[in-house]
Design an enzyme around this catalytic site. Structure first.
Site, PDB file in Angstrom:
ATOM      1  N   LEU A 142       9.894  43.385  37.114  1.00 30.78           N
ATOM      2  CA  LEU A 142       9.879  44.375  36.051  1.00 30.78           C
ATOM      3  C   LEU A 142       9.776  43.609  34.740  1.00 30.78           C
ATOM      4  O   LEU A 142      10.348  42.528  34.603  1.00 30.78           O
ATOM      5  CB  LEU A 142      11.158  45.218  36.047  1.00 30.78           C
ATOM      6  N   ASP A 143       9.057  44.178  33.780  1.00 37.13           N
ATOM      7  CA  ASP A 143       9.008  43.554  32.457  1.00 37.13           C
ATOM      8  C   ASP A 143      10.424  43.426  31.909  1.00 37.13           C
ATOM      9  O   ASP A 143      11.312  44.224  32.233  1.00 37.13           O
ATOM     10  CB  ASP A 143       8.179  44.407  31.489  1.00 37.13           C
ATOM     11  N   ARG A 144      10.622  42.462  31.045  1.00 38.77           N
ATOM     12  CA  ARG A 144      11.948  42.209  30.476  1.00 38.77           C
ATOM     13  C   ARG A 144      12.586  43.464  29.900  1.00 38.77           C
ATOM     14  O   ARG A 144      13.766  43.748  30.129  1.00 38.77           O
ATOM     15  CB  ARG A 144      11.832  41.140  29.384  1.00 38.77           C
TER      16      ARG A 144
END
Length: 305
Positions: A142-144
């Site tokens: 998942l993106d940050r």
């Protein structure tokens, strides 16, 4: 000479706590960065070690929302010898997999810019408590700044099976997205071919078959005058896919400056991985995890009739 009585690890006269009064609503990590003369990773370590208290309760979540009047204190002593997880909660764990709910602001794995306190590093430490040789393996990311459910494997065999058969094993993968503007269509499908620039920014190519095929389906959950809440289903899982596709239809994810957002009604990116449903890599049992919709995503609609 009589022996001195055994003393605890805690000193008789402990160093004073640092205390800070909350003046306005803010995320805990942002508040600490503003008030402490320490680096981001150092502050994350304080959170991970259970040294940050809101009132009388230790708080490890980066995105914990502080309210005016609350007292934040930094304790000199660690809460426990066992380091708690910061920014993620384990939803399920067995011999093959770990499923977690990740907070916005926590990296899934290390990047060139940051190598500390990622989900991967913390979970590696977690599994090594009982066996120093244990490892975990990345299955997806998942993106940050995207929160929500994600899965890691606990063996290379499980990782390979999950990654090789991802499209068949995963039965449902849905997100909720808070986007700018009033989305008129109650549902829709976005299809494009994604490419990446030299600055690592994804975009939809104007030419068919030029890049990786990306397909996103969405349904309207709630529409307001300035923002809309969408349920988003991925048919493909490309880097930044939802963020690019929302920009493509003129409704960028709130807080996503990289992909066209100009509004920030909430103090985070408006994207959350809500549901992950899949067949267990060993037993074949269908498993489903629903982390719900963050309450914060409803706040821009308050006051609207």
């Amino acid at each position: 000479m009589p022996k001195k009585p055994f003393s605890s690890t805690k000193p008789k006269t402990s160093l004073p706590d640092r205390k800070y009064q909350v003046g306005e609503e803010a995320e805990l990590l942002s508040f600490l960065i503003t008030h402490l003369n320490q680096g981001r990773n150092s502050i994350k370590s304080l959170l991970a070690r259970g040294q940050v208290f809101v009132g009388e309760r230790a708080e490890t979540k980066y995105n914990y929302m502080l309210k005016p009047g609350q007292l934040v204190s930094i304790r000199k002593e660690r809460l426990t010898e066992t380091v708690p997880l910061a920014g993620l909660v384990i939803l399920h764990e067995d011999d093959d997999i770990i499923v977690v709910n990740k907070d916005s602001g926590l990296l899934s794995i290390a990047s060139d810019k940051e190598t500390d306190l990622t989900a991967y590093r913390q979970l590696t430490a977690h599994v090594r408590v009982n066996d120093p040789k244990s490892r975990i393996f990345v299955v997806h990311r998942l993106d940050r700044d995207t929160s929500g459910v994600m899965m890691f494997a606990k063996s290379e065999a499980a990782q390979q099976k999950l990654q090789t058969n991802w499209q068949e094993i995963v039965k449902e993968r849905s997100y909720v997205a808070l986007v700018e503007g009033t989305v008129k269509k109650t549902e829709g499908t976005i299809k494009s071919w994604l490419k990446e620039t030299s600055t690592l920014r994804m975009y939809s190519s104007e030419r068919p078959n030029d890049g990786q095929l990306a397909v996103t389906h969405y349904k309207l959950l709630q529409a307001g005058r300035q923002f809309s809440l969408l349920e988003v289903h991925l048919e493909t899982g490309r880097k930044n896919q939802i963020r690019v596709h929302m920009q493509d239809i003129g409704h960028p994810v709130v807080g996503d400056k990289k992909y066209g957002s100009k509004a920030k009604p909430i103090p985070r990116l408006g994207l959350h991985a809500r549901v992950l449903s899949f067949e267990h890599p060993s037993s074949g049992k269908l498993m489903r995890f629903d982390t719900g919709i963050p309450k914060l995503f409803y706040s821009p609609f308050k006051g609207e009739k």
